[in-house]
Scaffold this motif. Structure first.
Motif, PDB file in Angstrom:
ATOM      1  N   GLY A 258       0.781  -1.236   0.000  1.00  0.00           N
ATOM      2  CA  GLY A 258       0.000   0.000   0.000  1.00  0.00           C
ATOM      3  C   GLY A 258       0.809   1.280   0.000  1.00  0.00           C
ATOM      4  N   LYS A 259       2.137   1.190  -0.195  1.00  0.00           N
ATOM      5  CA  LYS A 259       2.991   2.378  -0.166  1.00  0.00           C
ATOM      6  C   LYS A 259       3.833   2.468  -1.433  1.00  0.00           C
ATOM      7  CE  LYS A 259       3.367   2.447   4.836  1.00  0.00           C
ATOM      8  NZ  LYS A 259       2.707   3.614   5.288  1.00  0.00           N
ATOM      9  N   LEU A 260       4.002   3.685  -1.932  1.00  0.00           N
ATOM     10  CA  LEU A 260       4.856   3.914  -3.089  1.00  0.00           C
ATOM     11  C   LEU A 260       6.293   3.525  -2.758  1.00  0.00           C
ATOM     12  CD1 LEU A 260       3.493   7.439  -4.108  1.00  0.00           C
ATOM     13  CD2 LEU A 260       3.070   5.276  -5.298  1.00  0.00           C
ATOM     14  N   THR A 261       7.000   2.937  -3.693  1.00  0.00           N
ATOM     15  CA  THR A 261       8.373   2.489  -3.450  1.00  0.00           C
ATOM     16  C   THR A 261       9.386   3.531  -3.921  1.00  0.00           C
ATOM     17  OG1 THR A 261       8.410   1.296  -5.540  1.00  0.00           O
ATOM     18  CG2 THR A 261       7.778   0.044  -3.567  1.00  0.00           C
ATOM     19  N   LEU A 262       9.216   4.754  -3.498  1.00  0.00           N
ATOM     20  CA  LEU A 262      10.135   5.836  -3.852  1.00  0.00           C
ATOM     21  C   LEU A 262      11.366   5.791  -2.957  1.00  0.00           C
ATOM     22  CD1 LEU A 262       7.479   8.666  -4.219  1.00  0.00           C
ATOM     23  CD2 LEU A 262       8.732   7.540  -6.082  1.00  0.00           C
ATOM     24  N   GLY A 263      12.488   6.296  -3.475  1.00  0.00           N
ATOM     25  CA  GLY A 263      13.702   6.387  -2.683  1.00  0.00           C
ATOM     26  C   GLY A 263      13.572   7.433  -1.596  1.00  0.00           C
ATOM     27  N   THR A 264      14.546   7.475  -0.717  1.00  0.00           N
ATOM     28  CA  THR A 264      14.506   8.353   0.450  1.00  0.00           C
ATOM     29  C   THR A 264      14.192   9.806   0.104  1.00  0.00           C
ATOM     30  OG1 THR A 264      16.075   6.925   1.583  1.00  0.00           O
ATOM     31  CG2 THR A 264      15.832   9.157   2.447  1.00  0.00           C
ATOM     32  N   TRP A 265      14.837  10.365  -0.910  1.00  0.00           N
ATOM     33  CA  TRP A 265      14.643  11.778  -1.251  1.00  0.00           C
ATOM     34  C   TRP A 265      13.829  11.953  -2.522  1.00  0.00           C
ATOM     35  CZ3 TRP A 265      15.591  14.187   2.916  1.00  0.00           C
ATOM     36  CH2 TRP A 265      16.606  13.769   3.765  1.00  0.00           C
ATOM     37  N   GLN A 266      13.348  10.865  -3.066  1.00  0.00           N
ATOM     38  CA  GLN A 266      12.648  10.894  -4.348  1.00  0.00           C
ATOM     39  C   GLN A 266      11.174  11.232  -4.156  1.00  0.00           C
ATOM     40  OE1 GLN A 266      12.650   7.049  -6.255  1.00  0.00           O
ATOM     41  NE2 GLN A 266      12.998   7.977  -8.254  1.00  0.00           N
ATOM     42  N   GLU A 267      10.723  12.239  -4.899  1.00  0.00           N
ATOM     43  CA  GLU A 267       9.318  12.631  -4.851  1.00  0.00           C
ATOM     44  C   GLU A 267       8.797  12.803  -6.269  1.00  0.00           C
ATOM     45  OE1 GLU A 267       8.512  15.099  -1.062  1.00  0.00           O
ATOM     46  OE2 GLU A 267      10.521  15.651  -1.747  1.00  0.00           O
ATOM     47  N   ILE A 268       7.496  12.719  -6.424  1.00  0.00           N
ATOM     48  CA  ILE A 268       6.875  12.840  -7.748  1.00  0.00           C
ATOM     49  C   ILE A 268       6.555  14.309  -7.995  1.00  0.00           C
ATOM     50  CG2 ILE A 268       4.958  12.124  -9.217  1.00  0.00           C
ATOM     51  CD1 ILE A 268       4.718   9.624  -7.357  1.00  0.00           C
ATOM     52  N   ALA A 269       6.998  14.794  -9.149  1.00  0.00           N
ATOM     53  CA  ALA A 269       6.806  16.210  -9.471  1.00  0.00           C
ATOM     54  C   ALA A 269       6.030  16.372 -10.773  1.00  0.00           C
ATOM     55  CB  ALA A 269       8.151  16.911  -9.591  1.00  0.00           C
ATOM     56  N   PHE A 270       5.132  17.349 -10.759  1.00  0.00           N
ATOM     57  CA  PHE A 270       4.425  17.800 -11.952  1.00  0.00           C
ATOM     58  C   PHE A 270       5.063  19.122 -12.363  1.00  0.00           C
ATOM     59  CE2 PHE A 270       1.406  20.840 -13.627  1.00  0.00           C
ATOM     60  CZ  PHE A 270       0.912  20.168 -14.731  1.00  0.00           C
ATOM     61  N   LEU A 271       5.411  19.258 -13.624  1.00  0.00           N
ATOM     62  CA  LEU A 271       6.015  20.493 -14.128  1.00  0.00           C
ATOM     63  C   LEU A 271       5.130  21.084 -15.207  1.00  0.00           C
ATOM     64  CD1 LEU A 271       8.444  18.280 -13.558  1.00  0.00           C
ATOM     65  CD2 LEU A 271       9.815  20.245 -14.175  1.00  0.00           C
ATOM     66  N   ASP A 272       4.745  22.332 -15.030  1.00  0.00           N
ATOM     67  CA  ASP A 272       3.956  23.041 -16.036  1.00  0.00           C
ATOM     68  C   ASP A 272       4.878  24.021 -16.747  1.00  0.00           C
ATOM     69  OD1 ASP A 272       2.196  24.406 -17.601  1.00  0.00           O
ATOM     70  OD2 ASP A 272       0.868  25.026 -15.987  1.00  0.00           O
ATOM     71  N   PHE A 273       5.067  23.811 -18.042  1.00  0.00           N
ATOM     72  CA  PHE A 273       5.977  24.645 -18.826  1.00  0.00           C
ATOM     73  C   PHE A 273       5.261  25.693 -19.667  1.00  0.00           C
ATOM     74  CE2 PHE A 273       8.417  20.586 -18.506  1.00  0.00           C
ATOM     75  CZ  PHE A 273       9.488  21.089 -17.800  1.00  0.00           C
ATOM     76  N   ASP A 274       3.939  25.704 -19.691  1.00  0.00           N
ATOM     77  CA  ASP A 274       3.227  26.614 -20.590  1.00  0.00           C
ATOM     78  C   ASP A 274       3.531  28.071 -20.255  1.00  0.00           C
ATOM     79  OD1 ASP A 274       1.672  27.265 -22.773  1.00  0.00           O
ATOM     80  OD2 ASP A 274      -0.016  26.051 -22.154  1.00  0.00           O
ATOM     81  N   ASN A 275       3.089  28.962 -21.119  1.00  0.00           N
ATOM     82  CA  ASN A 275       3.379  30.381 -20.932  1.00  0.00           C
ATOM     83  C   ASN A 275       2.196  31.156 -20.361  1.00  0.00           C
ATOM     84  OD1 ASN A 275       1.775  30.292 -23.210  1.00  0.00           O
ATOM     85  ND2 ASN A 275       3.083  31.579 -24.468  1.00  0.00           N
ATOM     86  N   ARG A 276       1.342  30.442 -19.639  1.00  0.00           N
ATOM     87  CA  ARG A 276       0.222  31.092 -18.957  1.00  0.00           C
ATOM     88  C   ARG A 276      -0.342  30.163 -17.881  1.00  0.00           C
ATOM     89  NH1 ARG A 276      -5.065  29.799 -21.427  1.00  0.00           N
ATOM     90  NH2 ARG A 276      -4.712  28.344 -23.102  1.00  0.00           N
ATOM     91  N   HIS A 277      -1.136  30.751 -17.024  1.00  0.00           N
ATOM     92  CA  HIS A 277      -1.789  29.997 -15.956  1.00  0.00           C
ATOM     93  C   HIS A 277      -2.784  29.009 -16.565  1.00  0.00           C
ATOM     94  CE1 HIS A 277      -5.000  29.306 -13.007  1.00  0.00           C
ATOM     95  NE2 HIS A 277      -4.034  29.370 -12.132  1.00  0.00           N
ATOM     96  N   ARG A 278      -2.848  27.832 -15.958  1.00  0.00           N
ATOM     97  CA  ARG A 278      -3.810  26.821 -16.412  1.00  0.00           C
ATOM     98  C   ARG A 278      -4.280  25.982 -15.227  1.00  0.00           C
ATOM     99  NH1 ARG A 278      -4.257  25.498 -21.797  1.00  0.00           N
ATOM    100  NH2 ARG A 278      -2.722  26.386 -23.201  1.00  0.00           N
ATOM    101  N   SER A 279      -5.465  25.439 -15.371  1.00  0.00           N
ATOM    102  CA  SER A 279      -5.941  24.418 -14.440  1.00  0.00           C
ATOM    103  C   SER A 279      -5.554  23.089 -15.073  1.00  0.00           C
ATOM    104  CB  SER A 279      -7.453  24.517 -14.275  1.00  0.00           C
ATOM    105  OG  SER A 279      -7.903  23.480 -13.433  1.00  0.00           O
TER     106      SER A 279
END
Length: 137
Positions: free
Chosen positions: A107-128
């Motif tokens: 029931g737990k993600l198997t990420l490394g000690t300092w590893q986290e999941i990141a979302f990156l938004d590269f667009d040139n304006r605000h978005r939902s």
């Protein structure tokens, strides 16, 4: 068995980086599944998903890296066609990719000690933005 969940976030673009580890872990926990694979996907051509050590120095380094390898100021054929000024956003997103798969055990993600999941938004304006989490056993 496949369970699909999703959540939304507000992103301002220009390499806006969000730590979404807790939301993905919550999806695993709420599913009641114990072992499987969590795939995290952004249905967008100008955003990406990856793993990082989510701390301010790394976030600054990441932003600087993208400016060096796909600068906003460069001329992009995409901009000539669509005149929306976000050619750099598409290139940056394509470099990282729209999805990431992470195994989960007990029931737990198997990420490394300092590893986290990141979302990156590269667009040139605000978005939902929509983030889809699909759990497969």
């Amino acid at each position: 068995m496949v369970i699909t969940q999703e959540f939304n976030l507000s992103a301002k673009g220009y390499c806006d980086i969000h730590n979404i580890t807790d939301q993905v872990a919550r999806a695993v926990q709420e599913s009641g599944l114990t072992n499987g694979i969590a795939t995290v996907f952004t249905p967008s051509a100008t955003s990406a998903i990856t793993t990082v050590e989510y701390e301010s120095g790394m976030l600054s380094d990441f932003e600087a890296l993208f400016e060096r390898i796909a600068a906003q100021a460069w001329e992009y054929k995409h901009n000539e066609r669509w005149h929306d000024g976000n050619g750099f956003s598409h290139v940056r997103a394509a470099l990282l990719g729209a999805s990431l798969s992470v195994p989960f055990v007990a029931g737990k993600l198997t990420l490394g000690t300092w590893q986290e999941i990141a979302f990156l938004d590269f667009d040139n304006r605000h978005r939902s933005r929509r983030i889809i989490v699909q759990l497969v056993v």
